[in-house]
Design a protein around this motif. Sequence first.
Motif, PDB file in Angstrom:
ATOM      1  N   PRO A 195      12.962 115.179   6.894  1.00 56.26           N
ATOM      2  CA  PRO A 195      14.215 115.698   7.467  1.00 56.26           C
ATOM      3  C   PRO A 195      13.990 116.211   8.891  1.00 56.26           C
ATOM      4  O   PRO A 195      12.918 116.725   9.226  1.00 56.26           O
ATOM      5  CB  PRO A 195      14.599 116.833   6.515  1.00 56.26           C
ATOM      6  CG  PRO A 195      13.958 116.456   5.206  1.00 56.26           C
ATOM      7  CD  PRO A 195      12.662 115.803   5.583  1.00 56.26           C
ATOM      8  N   LYS A 196      15.013 116.065   9.720  1.00 59.39           N
ATOM      9  CA  LYS A 196      14.898 116.492  11.124  1.00 59.39           C
ATOM     10  C   LYS A 196      14.551 117.969  11.250  1.00 59.39           C
ATOM     11  O   LYS A 196      13.906 118.388  12.215  1.00 59.39           O
ATOM     12  CB  LYS A 196      16.199 116.191  11.860  1.00 59.39           C
ATOM     13  CG  LYS A 196      16.461 114.701  12.049  1.00 59.39           C
ATOM     14  CD  LYS A 196      17.801 114.459  12.745  1.00 59.39           C
ATOM     15  CE  LYS A 196      18.076 112.969  12.896  1.00 59.39           C
ATOM     16  NZ  LYS A 196      19.405 112.695  13.499  1.00 59.39           N
ATOM     17  N   ALA A 197      14.964 118.756  10.280  1.00 61.56           N
ATOM     18  CA  ALA A 197      14.695 120.201  10.333  1.00 61.56           C
ATOM     19  C   ALA A 197      13.271 120.554   9.914  1.00 61.56           C
ATOM     20  O   ALA A 197      12.834 121.695  10.083  1.00 61.56           O
ATOM     21  CB  ALA A 197      15.690 120.941   9.439  1.00 61.56           C
ATOM     22  N   PHE A 198      12.534 119.591   9.373  1.00 62.77           N
ATOM     23  CA  PHE A 198      11.161 119.821   8.927  1.00 62.77           C
ATOM     24  C   PHE A 198      10.290 120.069  10.169  1.00 62.77           C
ATOM     25  O   PHE A 198      10.224 119.254  11.071  1.00 62.77           O
ATOM     26  CB  PHE A 198      10.664 118.583   8.168  1.00 62.77           C
ATOM     27  CG  PHE A 198       9.384 118.793   7.399  1.00 62.77           C
ATOM     28  CD1 PHE A 198       8.177 119.082   8.040  1.00 62.77           C
ATOM     29  CD2 PHE A 198       9.374 118.668   6.017  1.00 62.77           C
ATOM     30  CE1 PHE A 198       7.004 119.248   7.323  1.00 62.77           C
ATOM     31  CE2 PHE A 198       8.203 118.832   5.288  1.00 62.77           C
ATOM     32  CZ  PHE A 198       7.020 119.127   5.944  1.00 62.77           C
ATOM     33  N   ASP A 199       9.612 121.206  10.188  1.00 60.66           N
ATOM     34  CA  ASP A 199       8.733 121.545  11.323  1.00 60.66           C
ATOM     35  C   ASP A 199       7.396 120.830  11.155  1.00 60.66           C
ATOM     36  O   ASP A 199       6.395 121.430  10.796  1.00 60.66           O
ATOM     37  CB  ASP A 199       8.546 123.066  11.400  1.00 60.66           C
ATOM     38  CG  ASP A 199       7.758 123.488  12.632  1.00 60.66           C
ATOM     39  OD1 ASP A 199       7.695 122.687  13.590  1.00 60.66           O
ATOM     40  OD2 ASP A 199       7.191 124.590  12.635  1.00 60.66           O
ATOM     41  N   TYR A 200       7.420 119.535  11.442  1.00 57.58           N
ATOM     42  CA  TYR A 200       6.248 118.679  11.198  1.00 57.58           C
ATOM     43  C   TYR A 200       5.270 118.750  12.372  1.00 57.58           C
ATOM     44  O   TYR A 200       5.643 118.524  13.518  1.00 57.58           O
ATOM     45  CB  TYR A 200       6.703 117.231  10.981  1.00 57.58           C
ATOM     46  CG  TYR A 200       5.581 116.279  10.617  1.00 57.58           C
ATOM     47  CD1 TYR A 200       5.230 116.083   9.289  1.00 57.58           C
ATOM     48  CD2 TYR A 200       4.885 115.585  11.606  1.00 57.58           C
ATOM     49  CE1 TYR A 200       4.201 115.215   8.944  1.00 57.58           C
ATOM     50  CE2 TYR A 200       3.853 114.715  11.281  1.00 57.58           C
ATOM     51  CZ  TYR A 200       3.515 114.533   9.952  1.00 57.58           C
ATOM     52  OH  TYR A 200       2.492 113.675   9.614  1.00 57.58           O
ATOM     53  N   LYS A 201       4.000 119.057  12.046  1.00 54.51           N
ATOM     54  CA  LYS A 201       2.959 119.104  13.078  1.00 54.51           C
ATOM     55  C   LYS A 201       1.854 118.088  12.823  1.00 54.51           C
ATOM     56  O   LYS A 201       1.302 117.510  13.760  1.00 54.51           O
ATOM     57  CB  LYS A 201       2.366 120.510  13.168  1.00 54.51           C
ATOM     58  CG  LYS A 201       3.361 121.556  13.667  1.00 54.51           C
ATOM     59  CD  LYS A 201       2.696 122.910  13.810  1.00 54.51           C
ATOM     60  CE  LYS A 201       3.656 123.925  14.440  1.00 54.51           C
ATOM     61  NZ  LYS A 201       4.866 124.136  13.613  1.00 54.51           N
ATOM     62  N   SER A 202       1.522 117.851  11.558  1.00 52.71           N
ATOM     63  CA  SER A 202       0.491 116.867  11.229  1.00 52.71           C
ATOM     64  C   SER A 202       0.703 116.404   9.789  1.00 52.71           C
ATOM     65  O   SER A 202       1.482 116.989   9.034  1.00 52.71           O
ATOM     66  CB  SER A 202      -0.914 117.458  11.379  1.00 52.71           C
ATOM     67  OG  SER A 202      -1.184 118.380  10.324  1.00 52.71           O
ATOM     68  N   LEU A 203      -0.024 115.341   9.430  1.00 49.82           N
ATOM     69  CA  LEU A 203       0.097 114.782   8.087  1.00 49.82           C
ATOM     70  C   LEU A 203      -0.245 115.812   7.012  1.00 49.82           C
ATOM     71  O   LEU A 203       0.308 115.777   5.908  1.00 49.82           O
ATOM     72  CB  LEU A 203      -0.817 113.549   7.959  1.00 49.82           C
ATOM     73  CG  LEU A 203      -0.612 112.660   6.741  1.00 49.82           C
ATOM     74  CD1 LEU A 203       0.776 112.017   6.752  1.00 49.82           C
ATOM     75  CD2 LEU A 203      -1.684 111.557   6.684  1.00 49.82           C
ATOM     76  N   ASN A 204      -1.119 116.730   7.336  1.00 51.54           N
ATOM     77  CA  ASN A 204      -1.508 117.755   6.359  1.00 51.54           C
ATOM     78  C   ASN A 204      -0.332 118.612   5.901  1.00 51.54           C
ATOM     79  O   ASN A 204      -0.394 119.237   4.843  1.00 51.54           O
ATOM     80  CB  ASN A 204      -2.600 118.660   6.956  1.00 51.54           C
ATOM     81  CG  ASN A 204      -3.950 117.966   7.011  1.00 51.54           C
ATOM     82  OD1 ASN A 204      -4.256 117.145   6.147  1.00 51.54           O
ATOM     83  ND2 ASN A 204      -4.743 118.278   8.024  1.00 51.54           N
ATOM     84  N   ASN A 263      20.748 109.292   8.111  1.00 55.70           N
ATOM     85  CA  ASN A 263      20.495 110.152   6.954  1.00 55.70           C
ATOM     86  C   ASN A 263      19.749 111.429   7.326  1.00 55.70           C
ATOM     87  O   ASN A 263      19.198 112.107   6.452  1.00 55.70           O
ATOM     88  CB  ASN A 263      19.704 109.375   5.896  1.00 55.70           C
ATOM     89  CG  ASN A 263      20.557 108.361   5.152  1.00 55.70           C
ATOM     90  OD1 ASN A 263      21.257 108.703   4.202  1.00 55.70           O
ATOM     91  ND2 ASN A 263      20.523 107.120   5.621  1.00 55.70           N
ATOM     92  N   GLY A 264      19.733 111.763   8.618  1.00 54.13           N
ATOM     93  CA  GLY A 264      19.139 113.022   9.054  1.00 54.13           C
ATOM     94  C   GLY A 264      17.633 113.082   8.937  1.00 54.13           C
ATOM     95  O   GLY A 264      17.066 114.159   8.734  1.00 54.13           O
ATOM     96  N   LEU A 265      16.971 111.929   9.078  1.00 52.70           N
ATOM     97  CA  LEU A 265      15.519 111.870   8.949  1.00 52.70           C
ATOM     98  C   LEU A 265      14.863 111.461  10.260  1.00 52.70           C
ATOM     99  O   LEU A 265      15.495 110.872  11.139  1.00 52.70           O
ATOM    100  CB  LEU A 265      15.121 110.860   7.859  1.00 52.70           C
ATOM    101  CG  LEU A 265      15.682 111.109   6.456  1.00 52.70           C
ATOM    102  CD1 LEU A 265      15.323 109.956   5.528  1.00 52.70           C
ATOM    103  CD2 LEU A 265      15.176 112.432   5.891  1.00 52.70           C
ATOM    104  N   LYS A 266      13.578 111.750  10.390  1.00 53.25           N
ATOM    105  CA  LYS A 266      12.802 111.333  11.560  1.00 53.25           C
ATOM    106  C   LYS A 266      11.481 110.726  11.094  1.00 53.25           C
ATOM    107  O   LYS A 266      10.859 111.185  10.145  1.00 53.25           O
ATOM    108  CB  LYS A 266      12.547 112.520  12.490  1.00 53.25           C
ATOM    109  CG  LYS A 266      11.786 113.681  11.843  1.00 53.25           C
ATOM    110  CD  LYS A 266      11.646 114.866  12.789  1.00 53.25           C
ATOM    111  CE  LYS A 266      10.909 116.031  12.120  1.00 53.25           C
ATOM    112  NZ  LYS A 266      10.805 117.222  13.006  1.00 53.25           N
ATOM    113  N   GLU A 267      11.066 109.692  11.772  1.00 55.42           N
ATOM    114  CA  GLU A 267       9.797 109.014  11.470  1.00 55.42           C
ATOM    115  C   GLU A 267       8.652 109.835  12.060  1.00 55.42           C
ATOM    116  O   GLU A 267       8.691 110.211  13.230  1.00 55.42           O
ATOM    117  CB  GLU A 267       9.816 107.615  12.083  1.00 55.42           C
ATOM    118  CG  GLU A 267       8.573 106.790  11.799  1.00 55.42           C
ATOM    119  CD  GLU A 267       8.631 105.427  12.498  1.00 55.42           C
ATOM    120  OE1 GLU A 267       7.936 104.515  12.059  1.00 55.42           O
ATOM    121  OE2 GLU A 267       9.372 105.302  13.499  1.00 55.42           O
ATOM    122  N   VAL A 268       7.619 110.093  11.226  1.00 51.10           N
ATOM    123  CA  VAL A 268       6.518 110.939  11.706  1.00 51.10           C
ATOM    124  C   VAL A 268       5.154 110.256  11.622  1.00 51.10           C
ATOM    125  O   VAL A 268       4.227 110.640  12.330  1.00 51.10           O
ATOM    126  CB  VAL A 268       6.476 112.285  10.944  1.00 51.10           C
ATOM    127  CG1 VAL A 268       7.697 113.139  11.279  1.00 51.10           C
ATOM    128  CG2 VAL A 268       6.365 112.080   9.435  1.00 51.10           C
TER     129      VAL A 268
END
Length: 285
Positions: free
Chosen positions: A99-108, A168-173
Amino acid sequence: MSILKIAIQKSGRLYEESLQLLKDSGISVYNGNDQLKVTASNFPLEVYFLRNSDIPQYLIDGVVDIAIMGDNLLVEKGQGIQVAEKLGFSKCKVSVAVPKAFDYKSLNDLNGLRVATSYPKTVIDFFTSKGMTVDIHQISGSVEIAPNIGLSDAIVDIVSSGSTLFKNGLKEVEVILKSEAVLAVSPQISSESKALLSKLQFRIQSVLRSKKSKYILMNVPNDKIDEISNILPVLKSPTVMPLAEEGWSSVHSVIDEDTFWDVIDQLKEAGAEGILVCPIEKMVL
C-alpha cells in the motif's frame, strides 16, 4: 501423419500475440467458433486453447508438445520444461507491491508479514533466498485487492504498466523476476514432433529476426563506399549498385533496431545521402 501439438492461452495478454506469431510464421489458424482445439490448415499443427495456469501440466504430461507461455509461469510450475526460444513479447515483471501508505525502506520490512499472490512457489523461493519468511495467502485472481480488504500486508503479482497497482492504491517496491513469452517444450516430446518443431522454430526465428532489423538504402559517393561498409553491421557485405549519376552508388544493407540511430548518425557523417529505411517482413538465414 505426425502432428505437432501446441498450447496457447485461451484469453488474455498472450492470446492475440501468440496467434499473430503463428500467422506471421505462415500458419493459418481459424478459431471463429471459440473451440478449445483447432487444426492449422497449412501446417501439421494442432492448437490447444487452454487456461494459462494449466499449460505447464499439459506439457509435463505430454498432452501437448510445445506451448507459448510466460517464463514466469515456468518458474512457478514448469519444472523439467525446456525453453526452445525467447519470443520477445508480453514482457512484464513479477514484483512485490505494498500500500502507498506503507513506510517501506527495505525488503526486511516484510519479514513475517502476510503476502497475497498467485505465485506461491516463486514467492517462497525468493524470500527464502533472502533468509526471510512470509505468510503466504494464495489467490487465483484479483490479487491487488487483498491489502484493501485486510487479507494481506503486501502482494506479489505480474506488473506490466503499473496502472492496476496505482488504481488499487499500491506501489511497486521490489522486482523478483522479469518475464517474457517463450516457446516451451514438453520433456516427453517425440522425435517426430521434434522434427516438426525444428521447422516451426525456423519460421519463428525468421520472424523474430525481421522484427529486430531494418532494411536500409542510401546514396554514397564511390570514394566513401569502403568507409560506409565498415560502419554497417551487415550479414555478409552490403549490396552496391551504380547510380545513373557518375561517381555515386546505391548501398543496401540490414541494420539492427537497437543501434539504429547511432548507425544513422555515423552514416550521415561519412557522406551517405538520401537514406531510406524499410521494415522487413521475414529474414531467413
